[in-house]
Design a protein around this motif. Structure first.
Motif, PDB file in Angstrom:
ATOM      1  N   PRO A 273      10.426   4.379  -0.902  1.00 26.60           N
ATOM      2  CA  PRO A 273       9.927   4.711  -2.247  1.00 26.60           C
ATOM      3  C   PRO A 273      10.200   6.167  -2.626  1.00 26.60           C
ATOM      4  O   PRO A 273      10.448   7.008  -1.750  1.00 26.60           O
ATOM      5  CB  PRO A 273       8.414   4.459  -2.126  1.00 26.60           C
ATOM      6  CG  PRO A 273       8.271   3.491  -1.007  1.00 26.60           C
ATOM      7  CD  PRO A 273       9.362   3.848  -0.028  1.00 26.60           C
TER       8      PRO A 273
ATOM      9  N   LYS B  51       0.832  -1.207   0.000  1.00 28.59           N
ATOM     10  CA  LYS B  51       0.000   0.000   0.000  1.00 28.59           C
ATOM     11  C   LYS B  51       0.863   1.253   0.000  1.00 28.59           C
ATOM     12  O   LYS B  51       0.549   2.250  -0.655  1.00 28.59           O
ATOM     13  CB  LYS B  51      -0.916  -0.012   1.227  1.00 28.59           C
ATOM     14  CG  LYS B  51      -1.903   1.145   1.288  1.00 28.59           C
ATOM     15  CD  LYS B  51      -2.801   1.015   2.506  1.00 28.59           C
ATOM     16  CE  LYS B  51      -3.799   2.164   2.582  1.00 28.59           C
ATOM     17  NZ  LYS B  51      -4.664   2.058   3.784  1.00 28.59           N
TER      18      LYS B  51
ATOM     19  N   ALA C 277       3.742   1.684  -1.406  1.00 29.15           N
ATOM     20  CA  ALA C 277       4.301   1.924  -2.733  1.00 29.15           C
ATOM     21  C   ALA C 277       3.288   2.578  -3.665  1.00 29.15           C
ATOM     22  O   ALA C 277       3.667   3.252  -4.632  1.00 29.15           O
ATOM     23  CB  ALA C 277       4.792   0.617  -3.337  1.00 29.15           C
ATOM     24  N   LYS C 278       1.998   2.398  -3.393  1.00 29.18           N
ATOM     25  CA  LYS C 278       0.961   2.935  -4.272  1.00 29.18           C
ATOM     26  C   LYS C 278       0.646   4.403  -4.008  1.00 29.18           C
ATOM     27  O   LYS C 278      -0.087   5.024  -4.763  1.00 29.18           O
ATOM     28  CB  LYS C 278      -0.308   2.092  -4.134  1.00 29.18           C
ATOM     29  CG  LYS C 278      -0.156   0.668  -4.651  1.00 29.18           C
ATOM     30  CD  LYS C 278      -1.432  -0.127  -4.480  1.00 29.18           C
ATOM     31  CE  LYS C 278      -1.243  -1.551  -4.996  1.00 29.18           C
ATOM     32  NZ  LYS C 278      -2.483  -2.368  -4.828  1.00 29.18           N
ATOM     33  N   LYS C 279       1.174   4.951  -2.914  1.00 30.32           N
ATOM     34  CA  LYS C 279       0.918   6.354  -2.622  1.00 30.32           C
ATOM     35  C   LYS C 279       1.514   7.237  -3.710  1.00 30.32           C
ATOM     36  O   LYS C 279       2.655   7.052  -4.106  1.00 30.32           O
ATOM     37  CB  LYS C 279       1.528   6.735  -1.270  1.00 30.32           C
ATOM     38  CG  LYS C 279       0.825   6.109  -0.073  1.00 30.32           C
ATOM     39  CD  LYS C 279       1.493   6.577   1.220  1.00 30.32           C
ATOM     40  CE  LYS C 279       0.823   5.960   2.436  1.00 30.32           C
ATOM     41  NZ  LYS C 279       1.497   6.378   3.689  1.00 30.32           N
ATOM     42  N   ARG C 280       0.736   8.171  -4.192  1.00 29.51           N
ATOM     43  CA  ARG C 280       1.217   9.101  -5.209  1.00 29.51           C
ATOM     44  C   ARG C 280       1.525  10.440  -4.562  1.00 29.51           C
ATOM     45  O   ARG C 280       0.627  11.181  -4.164  1.00 29.51           O
ATOM     46  CB  ARG C 280       0.153   9.275  -6.300  1.00 29.51           C
ATOM     47  CG  ARG C 280      -0.110   8.011  -7.104  1.00 29.51           C
ATOM     48  CD  ARG C 280       1.126   7.585  -7.873  1.00 29.51           C
ATOM     49  NE  ARG C 280       0.876   6.431  -8.741  1.00 29.51           N
ATOM     50  CZ  ARG C 280       1.805   5.839  -9.449  1.00 29.51           C
ATOM     51  NH1 ARG C 280       3.038   6.266  -9.399  1.00 29.51           N
ATOM     52  NH2 ARG C 280       1.505   4.787 -10.208  1.00 29.51           N
TER      53      ARG C 280
ATOM     54  N   GLY D 166       7.561   1.559  -9.705  1.00 33.10           N
ATOM     55  CA  GLY D 166       6.216   1.986 -10.046  1.00 33.10           C
ATOM     56  C   GLY D 166       5.340   2.003  -8.809  1.00 33.10           C
ATOM     57  O   GLY D 166       5.692   2.583  -7.785  1.00 33.10           O
ATOM     58  N   SER D 167       4.209   1.314  -8.858  1.00 32.38           N
ATOM     59  CA  SER D 167       3.269   1.310  -7.739  1.00 32.38           C
ATOM     60  C   SER D 167       3.321   0.012  -6.941  1.00 32.38           C
ATOM     61  O   SER D 167       2.366  -0.342  -6.256  1.00 32.38           O
ATOM     62  CB  SER D 167       1.844   1.528  -8.252  1.00 32.38           C
ATOM     63  OG  SER D 167       1.489   0.496  -9.173  1.00 32.38           O
ATOM     64  N   SER D 168       4.437  -0.696  -7.008  1.00 30.70           N
ATOM     65  CA  SER D 168       4.551  -1.947  -6.267  1.00 30.70           C
ATOM     66  C   SER D 168       5.945  -2.093  -5.657  1.00 30.70           C
ATOM     67  O   SER D 168       6.899  -1.455  -6.107  1.00 30.70           O
ATOM     68  CB  SER D 168       4.258  -3.135  -7.181  1.00 30.70           C
ATOM     69  OG  SER D 168       5.235  -3.230  -8.196  1.00 30.70           O
TER      70      SER D 168
ATOM     71  N   ALA E 243      10.857  -0.090  -4.301  1.00 25.27           N
ATOM     72  CA  ALA E 243       9.647   0.185  -5.073  1.00 25.27           C
ATOM     73  C   ALA E 243       9.974   0.343  -6.551  1.00 25.27           C
ATOM     74  O   ALA E 243      10.978   0.955  -6.921  1.00 25.27           O
ATOM     75  CB  ALA E 243       8.970   1.449  -4.557  1.00 25.27           C
TER      76      ALA E 243
END
Length: 245
Positions: free
Chosen positions: A154, A9, A11-14, A237-239, A235
């Motif tokens: 990340p 989760k 890693a998915k933070k933008r 990308g998003s993972s 990290a």
């Protein structure tokens, strides 16, 4: 090993902050295997901290430039140095690898009042951050350290670290200072936490992953033998990925 949901989760933070270069850092995990199950020493961060306030963490922090020039009682094992240089950001060097190992010992002294060392006199000028350690008649001894995990924060976080986790058996402690004699108060109460008790404390996601990795390592036939591959979390990308070094 399945990557912890909290880490995935994360890693998915933008985030839109600048993409800073991760700073070399080190954490020292002191392990006590004398009882029925292994325990590790952790401390609670102050609620006033910007970075993981109120969380329980291992002693650790950023590598100081002077860590590389600090005299050691015994130099780090060449195999440890070689492992630390694998996929090192920038140009790999013995000096940086040595500094990372010694930083873990310094941080344990500053934050937990624990000295991992042997009697000796420095052969080079003592950096300011190491003077308190040397005042006890000791020099750092990195030979008991076992490098068991690495993780990089990340991108676009307020702070980024390329952190190496080292385990050391409680028997390697040369001196354990009372709380009032610790150089800093960055960590509050120090507690021995069972490795199986991951849900009783507020832990950063990566700290929980480190405890799981250490638990699996200790359960293996040769325990903390230094020849195990080192899992590396980072990290893309998003993972998050987990690769062995």
């Amino acid at each position: 090993m399945t990557i912890a949901p909290g880490l995935a989760k994360e890693a998915k933070k933008r985030l839109s902050g600048p993409n800073m270069k991760p700073a070399d850092s080190a954490s020292l995990v002191i392990v006590d295997t004398r009882g029925k199950e292994p325990h590790v020493l952790m401390g609670r961060r102050s609620d006033a901290h910007v970075f993981y306030p109120g969380a329980y963490v291992f002693p650790g922090g950023r590598v100081d430039p002077d860590d590389a020039s600090m005299s050691a009682a015994i130099e780090p094992d060449p195999e440890l140095i070689a492992r630390l240089k694998v996929r090192m950001r920038g140009r790999p060097s013995l000096r940086r690898a040595r500094a990372i190992a010694l930083a873990g010992i310094r941080e344990a002294f500053e934050e937990a009042g624990i000295l991992i060392g042997k009697p000796g006199k420095p052969t080079t000028p003592v950096p300011k951050d190491w003077q308190g350690f040397v005042d006890h008649g000791l020099l750092p001894d990195p030979t008991p350290l076992v490098y068991f995990m690495r993780a990089t924060t990340p991108p676009r976080r307020p702070r980024r670290f390329d952190n190496r986790f080292f385990a050391v058996d409680v028997s390697a402690i040369t001196l354990d200072l009372p709380r009032e004699q610790r150089p800093t108060d960055e960590l509050g109460d120090m507690v021995w936490v069972p490795l199986t008790d991951l849900k009783s404390l507020h832990l950063p996601n990566i700290t929980q992953v480190a405890m799981e990795e250490l638990q699996a390592r200790l359960a293996s036939p040769d325990g903390l033998a230094t020849k195990h591959p080192v899992p590396y979390y980072f990290a893309v990308g998003s993972s998050f990925r987990r690769e062995l070094l």
